[in-house]
Write a protein that holds these residues in place. Structure first.
Motif, short mmCIF file in Angstrom:
data_model
loop_
_atom_site.label_atom_id
_atom_site.label_comp_id
_atom_site.label_asym_id
_atom_site.label_seq_id
_atom_site.Cartn_x
_atom_site.Cartn_y
_atom_site.Cartn_z
N LEU A 31 56.54 14.33 98.44
CA LEU A 31 56.87 14.51 97.03
C LEU A 31 57.69 13.35 96.48
O LEU A 31 57.77 13.17 95.26
N GLU A 32 58.30 12.58 97.37
CA GLU A 32 59.05 11.40 96.93
C GLU A 32 58.15 10.21 96.63
O GLU A 32 58.60 9.22 96.07
N THR A 33 56.90 10.28 97.04
CA THR A 33 55.98 9.17 96.85
C THR A 33 55.80 8.87 95.37
O THR A 33 55.55 9.78 94.56
N GLU A 34 55.94 7.64 95.02
CA GLU A 34 55.71 7.23 93.64
C GLU A 34 54.21 7.01 93.40
O GLU A 34 53.52 6.45 94.25
N PRO A 35 53.69 7.46 92.26
CA PRO A 35 52.27 7.25 91.97
C PRO A 35 51.91 5.77 92.03
O PRO A 35 52.68 4.91 91.59
N SER A 36 50.74 5.49 92.59
CA SER A 36 50.32 4.09 92.75
C SER A 36 49.86 3.47 91.45
O SER A 36 49.79 2.25 91.32
N GLY A 37 49.54 4.29 90.48
CA GLY A 37 49.02 3.78 89.22
C GLY A 37 47.51 3.75 89.18
O GLY A 37 46.91 3.55 88.12
N ALA A 38 46.86 3.94 90.34
CA ALA A 38 45.40 3.97 90.37
C ALA A 38 44.90 5.25 89.69
O ALA A 38 45.50 6.32 89.85
N PRO A 39 43.84 5.14 88.92
CA PRO A 39 43.33 6.32 88.21
C PRO A 39 42.82 7.38 89.19
O PRO A 39 42.21 7.05 90.22
N LEU A 40 43.05 8.64 88.86
CA LEU A 40 42.55 9.73 89.69
C LEU A 40 41.07 9.94 89.43
O LEU A 40 40.59 9.76 88.30
N PRO A 41 40.31 10.33 90.45
CA PRO A 41 38.93 10.74 90.20
C PRO A 41 38.89 11.90 89.21
O PRO A 41 39.83 12.69 89.13
N GLN A 42 37.81 12.01 88.48
CA GLN A 42 37.71 13.03 87.44
C GLN A 42 37.90 14.43 88.00
O GLN A 42 38.53 15.29 87.36
N ALA A 43 37.38 14.68 89.20
CA ALA A 43 37.51 16.01 89.79
C ALA A 43 38.97 16.36 90.04
O ALA A 43 39.40 17.49 89.78
N LEU A 44 39.75 15.39 90.50
CA LEU A 44 41.16 15.65 90.77
C LEU A 44 41.97 15.74 89.48
O LEU A 44 42.95 16.49 89.40
N LYS A 45 41.57 14.99 88.44
CA LYS A 45 42.19 15.15 87.13
C LYS A 45 42.01 16.58 86.63
O LYS A 45 42.93 17.18 86.06
N TYR A 46 40.81 17.11 86.85
CA TYR A 46 40.53 18.49 86.44
C TYR A 46 41.46 19.46 87.14
O TYR A 46 42.01 20.39 86.51
N VAL A 47 41.66 19.28 88.45
CA VAL A 47 42.54 20.17 89.21
C VAL A 47 43.96 20.12 88.66
O VAL A 47 44.61 21.16 88.45
N VAL A 48 44.45 18.92 88.40
CA VAL A 48 45.81 18.76 87.87
C VAL A 48 45.94 19.43 86.51
O VAL A 48 46.91 20.14 86.22
N ARG A 49 44.94 19.23 85.65
CA ARG A 49 44.98 19.84 84.30
C ARG A 49 45.00 21.37 84.41
O ARG A 49 45.74 22.04 83.67
N GLN A 50 44.21 21.92 85.30
CA GLN A 50 44.15 23.37 85.45
C GLN A 50 45.48 23.93 85.99
O GLN A 50 45.93 25.00 85.57
N ILE A 51 46.09 23.20 86.89
CA ILE A 51 47.39 23.64 87.41
C ILE A 51 48.45 23.59 86.31
O ILE A 51 49.26 24.52 86.16
N GLU A 52 48.44 22.53 85.53
CA GLU A 52 49.41 22.42 84.43
C GLU A 52 49.17 23.51 83.38
O GLU A 52 50.12 24.06 82.81
N HIS A 53 47.91 23.86 83.15
CA HIS A 53 47.61 24.94 82.21
C HIS A 53 48.14 26.27 82.74
O HIS A 53 48.70 27.08 81.98
N LEU A 54 47.98 26.49 84.04
CA LEU A 54 48.49 27.72 84.65
C LEU A 54 50.02 27.80 84.54
O LEU A 54 50.57 28.87 84.22
N LEU A 55 50.68 26.68 84.79
CA LEU A 55 52.14 26.65 84.72
C LEU A 55 52.66 26.65 83.29
O LEU A 55 53.83 26.98 83.05
#
Length: 365
Positions: A181-205
């Protein structure tokens, strides 16, 4: 083939696995089912420890067998939270039992047979330690992540302070999660499928999880940041997955070990949870999970039957508790082809009893 995948495992004389048992995992989703004390979590932890040991990409500074034996022993003890190898030998095997494990890993530029590992250790022979009999020719370049039932976002500040001084005293899976969890984002774009997962989790929260001054908060639109002690346990666990995807820890090629993903989530959220699992698998993530939930299993069967998931590999494993003779493990590509499981029978039997009352209840109403 990309990333890190555990494909085969044979274990004998270790923890609850007194007799030899074999497991054949698939690149998609692997579901481990069984009652308490059947060995579900032990199987997950063993697979994770081996996968974690086999990751890293480049050769180690000390690639000699003795150094790798020491590292593997340390990984096993820390993942299982024990102090010696004797504790990891079979409980029913007597004082002279020997644990024997053989595993096969595969990954990018690591074809079948080049990352095979075999090792053993004996009870009450700590001075002899762990012995590797077959060493991999190559290490994997991807990573392994373990999501334990313990929620870590709330304990993150304490774990990070204690772990940097005394990491050997902490639960390894929780400590590794906190470090990830301490890892800093690399800045590389996420694949679309993983963007979808993140969006759905944020919507749930209902917002985004953010780290500020060594603590995590939930930021909802138009509100002050919420401390995580005020957030539901189940939401924090799934929020952890969103953070690990966002910072690149969980990515295509990752082997993701998820112990009881349904914990602290009500049934209404489980269809979304399974949808996210399917998306992860289609994105190239190998998923191994354990569950007690008949509802979750049925939802997995339903969504695996959908057209978009036809190419997702699937394997079900049934573990029986308390059996000392014969095979305790069955595996199949379909849930209904597993051997009889007492842990699921109880839920089904209660459902039948409840449904039998419905005519009577309707008459009373």
């Amino acid at each position: 083939m990309t990333g890190n995948m555990i494909r085969k495992l044979t274990v004998e004389g270790m923890t609850v696995f007194q007799h030899q048992e074999s497991f054949h995992f698939v690149p998609g989703i692997n579901i481990i089912v069984g009652g308490n004390d059947s060995g579900k979590s032990h199987l997950m932890k063993l697979c994770y420890a081996i996968s974690k040991w086999g990751c890293g990409g480049s050769r180690r500074d000390l690639p000699e067998v003795w150094a790798e034996e020491k590292r593997l022993r340390q990984d096993l003890l820390r993942v299982f939270g024990t102090h010696d190898l004797t504790s990891l030998t079979s409980r029913s095997g007597g004082t002279n039992v020997e644990a024997r494990v053989r595993a096969s890993l595969e990954g990018e530029k690591v074809p079948t047979g080049t990352a095979d590992l075999a090792f053993s250790f004996k009870a009450h022979c700590e001075e002899q330690g762990l012995r590797i009999t077959d060493m991999p020719e190559r290490y994997l370049s991807s990573n392994a992540v373990f999501l334990s039932p313990r929620e870590v976002l709330s304990i993150y500040p304490c774990y990070m302070q204690a772990g940097k001084r005394y990491p050997e005293l902490l639960d390894s899976s929780s400590w590794e999660l906190c470090r990830a969890l301490e890892t800093e984002p690399s800045g590389a774009p996420l694949p679309q499928a993983l963007k979808y997962v993140v969006r759905q989790i944020e919507h749930l929260l209902g917002g985004k999880l953010q780290r500020r001054n060594g603590r995590f908060y939930l930021q909802r639109p138009g509100q002050e940041p919420l401390e995580l002690n005020l957030i539901a346990e189940g939401f924090k666990r799934i929020g952890t997955l969103g953070l690990l995807i966002s910072n690149g820890t969980v990515r295509p090629g990752t082997a993701l070990f998820w112990d009881e993903p349904e914990m602290n989530l009500n049934a209404g959220h489980l269809p979304l949870l399974v949808n996210l699992m399917m998306t992860l698998c289609r994105a190239g993530i190998q998923l191994l999970l354990t569950t007690h939930s008949l509802f979750l299993l049925r939802e997995l069967v339903i969504q695996l039957s959908e057209a978009q998931n036809q190419n997702v590999g699937r394997r079900f494993f049934g573990l029986q508790a308390g059996r000392t003779e014969g095979k305790r493990v069955s595996e199949a590509d379909e849930l209904d082809k597993l051997a009889h499981l007492d842990s699921l029978e109880a839920e089904q039997e209660q459902a039948d009893r409840y449904l039998s009352l419905m005519p009577q209840l309707n008459e009373e109403i």
